[in-house]
Design a protein around this motif. Structure first.
Motif, short mmCIF file in Angstrom:
data_model
loop_
_atom_site.label_atom_id
_atom_site.label_comp_id
_atom_site.label_asym_id
_atom_site.label_seq_id
_atom_site.Cartn_x
_atom_site.Cartn_y
_atom_site.Cartn_z
N VAL A 27 -20.38 4.55 14.64
CA VAL A 27 -19.33 5.43 14.14
C VAL A 27 -17.97 4.77 14.33
O VAL A 27 -17.68 4.23 15.40
CB VAL A 27 -19.36 6.79 14.88
N THR A 28 -17.14 4.85 13.29
CA THR A 28 -15.78 4.33 13.35
C THR A 28 -14.80 5.41 12.91
O THR A 28 -14.99 6.03 11.87
CB THR A 28 -15.62 3.11 12.41
N LEU A 29 -13.76 5.63 13.73
CA LEU A 29 -12.68 6.54 13.35
C LEU A 29 -11.65 5.70 12.61
O LEU A 29 -11.05 4.79 13.18
CB LEU A 29 -12.07 7.20 14.58
N SER A 48 -16.13 6.82 9.37
CA SER A 48 -17.21 6.11 8.67
C SER A 48 -18.34 5.85 9.65
O SER A 48 -18.14 5.80 10.87
CB SER A 48 -16.71 4.81 8.04
N ALA A 49 -19.52 5.68 9.10
CA ALA A 49 -20.70 5.40 9.94
C ALA A 49 -21.67 4.53 9.16
O ALA A 49 -21.71 4.57 7.93
CB ALA A 49 -21.38 6.70 10.35
N PHE A 61 -15.38 16.80 15.00
CA PHE A 61 -15.21 17.61 16.21
C PHE A 61 -13.74 17.58 16.64
O PHE A 61 -13.05 16.57 16.45
CB PHE A 61 -16.04 17.03 17.36
N HIS A 62 -13.26 18.67 17.24
CA HIS A 62 -11.94 18.68 17.86
C HIS A 62 -11.91 19.73 18.97
O HIS A 62 -12.84 20.52 19.11
CB HIS A 62 -10.83 18.94 16.83
N ASN A 98 -12.90 13.60 17.13
CA ASN A 98 -13.92 12.56 17.05
C ASN A 98 -14.88 12.90 15.93
O ASN A 98 -14.85 14.01 15.39
CB ASN A 98 -14.69 12.46 18.38
N CYS A 99 -15.73 11.94 15.57
CA CYS A 99 -16.79 12.17 14.59
C CYS A 99 -18.12 11.74 15.20
O CYS A 99 -18.18 10.79 15.98
CB CYS A 99 -16.54 11.40 13.30
#
Length: 144
Positions: A27-29, A48-49, A61-62, A98-99
């Protein structure tokens, strides 16, 4: 008279071993950058993932309510995906975000949390006459 021959017939046994996918997605923010300060309440978050087999979804998510929770999900069906989440937050608040990506084998992973601050501060610069300037700052009284 009966003549018999012994025939040897090879029996091939195929044992199916299920393919075990233990590799977590990566996973990349992408944006916004960590520690961003913005005066826009509407923000686009880009994640992205990638996965070695196939992604199932990417979720945003937050912690704007004080608890780190899922807010939105984008479904996927490929080995790589970029997802955009448009979210609106109160001013004068700092949130962590985050993701999480999950693949079709239920492997999951997050990136490293980032923070963003929503700050409604207005700066007004007026010129009396050159070279004199007056700078005024005003901050919203809305609590986040």
């Amino acid at each position: 008279m009966l003549k018999c021959k012994n025939l040897i017939i090879p029996i091939l046994l195929f044992i199916l071993i299920p393919l075990v996918n233990a590799q977590e997605p990566i996973v990349t923010l992408v944006s916004p950058d960590n520690n961003t300060i913005t005066n826009e309440s509407l923000q686009t978050f880009e994640c992205s993932a990638t996965d070695d087999i196939e992604l199932s979804n990417i979720s945003f998510f937050h912690n704007s309510t004080g608890t780190f929770t899922i807010n939105d999900t984008s479904f996927a069906s490929s080995t790589s995906q970029t997802s955009f989440f448009n979210e609106s937050f109160d001013f004068n608040a700092t949130i962590a975000w985050n993701c999480q990506a999950i693949d079709t084998s239920a492997n999951e992973d997050f990136a490293v949390n980032r923070t963003i601050t929503f700050n409604q501060t207005f700066i007004t610069i007026t010129s009396a006459s050159p070279p004199f300037f007056t700078v005024s700052t005003c901050q919203s009284s809305t609590a986040g």
